[in-house]
Design a protein around this motif. Sequence first.
Motif, PDB file in Angstrom:
ATOM      1  N   ASP A   1       3.029   5.878  -2.972  1.00  0.00           N
ATOM      2  CA  ASP A   1       4.178   6.671  -3.414  1.00  0.00           C
ATOM      3  C   ASP A   1       4.124   6.966  -4.913  1.00  0.00           C
ATOM      4  O   ASP A   1       4.630   7.988  -5.363  1.00  0.00           O
ATOM      5  CB  ASP A   1       5.487   5.944  -3.107  1.00  0.00           C
ATOM      6  CG  ASP A   1       5.918   6.114  -1.657  1.00  0.00           C
ATOM      7  OD1 ASP A   1       5.377   7.027  -0.989  1.00  0.00           O
ATOM      8  OD2 ASP A   1       6.773   5.335  -1.205  1.00  0.00           O
TER       9      ASP A   1
ATOM     10  N   THR B   1       0.828  -1.203   0.000  1.00  0.00           N
ATOM     11  CA  THR B   1       0.000   0.000   0.000  1.00  0.00           C
ATOM     12  C   THR B   1       0.864   1.256   0.000  1.00  0.00           C
ATOM     13  O   THR B   1       0.602   2.208  -0.744  1.00  0.00           O
ATOM     14  CB  THR B   1      -0.927   0.008   1.228  1.00  0.00           C
ATOM     15  OG1 THR B   1      -1.720  -1.172   1.212  1.00  0.00           O
ATOM     16  CG2 THR B   1      -1.824   1.224   1.218  1.00  0.00           C
ATOM     17  N   HIS B   2       1.911   1.260   0.820  1.00  0.00           N
ATOM     18  CA  HIS B   2       2.802   2.423   0.873  1.00  0.00           C
ATOM     19  C   HIS B   2       3.493   2.646  -0.473  1.00  0.00           C
ATOM     20  O   HIS B   2       3.583   3.777  -0.956  1.00  0.00           O
ATOM     21  CB  HIS B   2       3.841   2.223   1.982  1.00  0.00           C
ATOM     22  CG  HIS B   2       4.774   3.368   2.138  1.00  0.00           C
ATOM     23  ND1 HIS B   2       4.365   4.606   2.586  1.00  0.00           N
ATOM     24  CD2 HIS B   2       6.099   3.484   1.888  1.00  0.00           C
ATOM     25  CE1 HIS B   2       5.394   5.420   2.604  1.00  0.00           C
ATOM     26  NE2 HIS B   2       6.463   4.765   2.191  1.00  0.00           N
ATOM     27  N   ARG B   3       3.950   1.579  -1.078  1.00  0.00           N
ATOM     28  CA  ARG B   3       4.619   1.692  -2.383  1.00  0.00           C
ATOM     29  C   ARG B   3       3.639   2.191  -3.446  1.00  0.00           C
ATOM     30  O   ARG B   3       3.986   3.011  -4.291  1.00  0.00           O
ATOM     31  CB  ARG B   3       5.193   0.343  -2.779  1.00  0.00           C
ATOM     32  CG  ARG B   3       5.971   0.378  -4.054  1.00  0.00           C
ATOM     33  CD  ARG B   3       6.612  -0.946  -4.320  1.00  0.00           C
ATOM     34  NE  ARG B   3       7.331  -0.885  -5.584  1.00  0.00           N
ATOM     35  CZ  ARG B   3       7.828  -1.913  -6.196  1.00  0.00           C
ATOM     36  NH1 ARG B   3       7.709  -3.107  -5.661  1.00  0.00           N
ATOM     37  NH2 ARG B   3       8.452  -1.782  -7.333  1.00  0.00           N
TER      38      ARG B   3
END
Length: 95
Positions: free
Chosen positions: A89, A84-86
């Motif tokens: 980004d 999710t973070h990637r």
Amino acid sequence: MELLLVLLLTIFVLAIFVGFEVITKVPPTLHTPLMSGSNAISGITIIGALLLAGQMGDEPLAKILATVALAFATINVVGGFLVTHRMLDMFRKKK
């Protein structure tokens, strides 16, 4: 007892088929956000594994299975949040 086992096995097999059909119908653009969000549900498995490990005093098999479940669920949760973070980004504005 045997009837209950057959019933539970039937529900399990039907859940596999339904899950497969649902996942194959998801377009590729939505696959990553849906899967990373659903991985957070593994937190429930973490809680269950911790409760099981705490309640089984002299059952070594139960403690081993709870530890394995805890390890796999933790990997799943962390992986889901990393994906999710990637993904998020990729949508941030570049400086």
